[in-house]
Design an enzyme around this catalytic site. Structure first.
Site, PDB file in Angstrom:
ATOM      1  N   ILE A 114       0.716  -1.330   0.228  1.00 44.00           N
ATOM      2  CA  ILE A 114       0.128   0.139  -0.115  1.00 44.00           C
ATOM      3  C   ILE A 114       1.014   1.157   0.030  1.00 44.00           C
ATOM      4  O   ILE A 114       1.912   1.331   0.831  1.00 44.00           O
ATOM      5  CB  ILE A 114      -0.830  -0.224   1.267  1.00 44.00           C
ATOM      6  CG1 ILE A 114      -2.180   0.840   1.072  1.00 44.00           C
ATOM      7  CG2 ILE A 114      -0.214   0.159   2.329  1.00 44.00           C
ATOM      8  CD1 ILE A 114      -3.006   0.467   0.392  1.00 44.00           C
ATOM      9  N   HIS A 115       0.460   2.297  -0.714  1.00 45.23           N
ATOM     10  CA  HIS A 115       1.288   3.637  -0.680  1.00 45.23           C
ATOM     11  C   HIS A 115       0.110   4.848  -1.055  1.00 45.23           C
ATOM     12  O   HIS A 115      -0.982   4.435  -1.781  1.00 45.23           O
ATOM     13  CB  HIS A 115       2.384   3.410  -1.816  1.00 45.23           C
ATOM     14  CG  HIS A 115       2.067   2.860  -3.133  1.00 45.23           C
ATOM     15  ND1 HIS A 115       1.924   1.654  -3.202  1.00 45.23           N
ATOM     16  CD2 HIS A 115       1.889   3.644  -4.360  1.00 45.23           C
ATOM     17  CE1 HIS A 115       1.550   1.579  -4.582  1.00 45.23           C
ATOM     18  NE2 HIS A 115       1.509   2.742  -5.210  1.00 45.23           N
TER      19      HIS A 115
END
Length: 164
Positions: free
Chosen positions: A120-121
Site C-alpha cells: 500500500i502507498h
C-alpha cells in the site's frame, strides 16, 4: 512537426534487463541510498519518496515500511504516521511549488491501478490551473518541465523549512 527533446528521460523509459526484483517500497529504503531513490524522509513507520514516473512535478508517495497490500491491515500508529507525513508533504509542496490543488489517494489492488498492489502507498500529486494540455491526448506524451533530481532537492529544502 516540432520535436520535443528530453534525452535525460531515456534512463527512465529504457527497459531494465532484467527488471529489478522485489518490491520498490521494500528494496529501495533497505538500500540506504536515499538520494538515488529520491527518498525524501524516513519516519518511524512510513517513508516519503518521489514517484519515478510522476503524473506532475512533485508527485510523491508515502508508504509504510511494512509490506502490506491493504489499508485496513495497517496499525493505527502506521496510519497516523502516513497521514502526518501527508500533511507535512502538502505544506512542503505548497511552499516549494505553489500548486493550486492536489490529487491524493490510494490505488488498492491491481484492478484499481496499483503498480505495486502488494504494498500500500499514498499518492500526492500537485495540480496547477492549466496543467493539462493537448500533448497527452494527441501525442500520448506528458511533458515534465522540471528534472526529478531538481524537484528532489527543492522538496528536501522545503521539508526542512516546514518541519512541525
Amino acid at each position: 512537426m516540432e520535436q520535443l527533446w528530453a534525452p535525460w528521460r531515456m534512463a527512465f523509459i529504457e527497459p531494465k534487463d532484467p527488471p529489478p526484483p522485489g518490491c520498490i517500497f521494500c528494496t529501495q529504503p533497505a538500500a540506504n541510498e536515499d538520494e538515488k531513490y529520491h527518498i525524501l524522509h524516513r519516519g518511524e513507520h512510513c517513508f516519503m519518496m518521489l514517484n519515478l514516473y510522476p503524473y506532475n512535478n512533485g508527485h510523491l508517495m508515502v508508504a509504510p515500511y511494512e509490506h502490506v497490500g491493504a489499508l485496513d491491515l495497517l496499525s493505527p500508529e502506521t496510519l497516523a504516521d502516513m497521514m502526518a507525513q501527508a500533511q507535512w508533504a502538502l505544506r512542503a509542496l505548497r511552499k516549494s511549488m505553489n500548486p493550486d490543488g492536489f490529487n491524493m489517494g490510494i490505488n488498492m489492488g491491481k484492478v484499481a491501478g496499483a503498480g505495486f498492489a502488494e504494498h500500500i502507498h499514498y499518492h500526492i500529486v500537485p495540480r496547477w490551473n492549466g496543467d493539462t494540455n493537448f500533448m497527452p491526448v494527441i501525442g500520448d506524451v506528458k511533458v515534465m518541465p522540471e528534472h526529478l533530481d531538481s524537484v528532489y532537492q527543492k522538496l528536501l529544502q522545503a521539508l526542512d523549512e516546514t518541519k512541525a
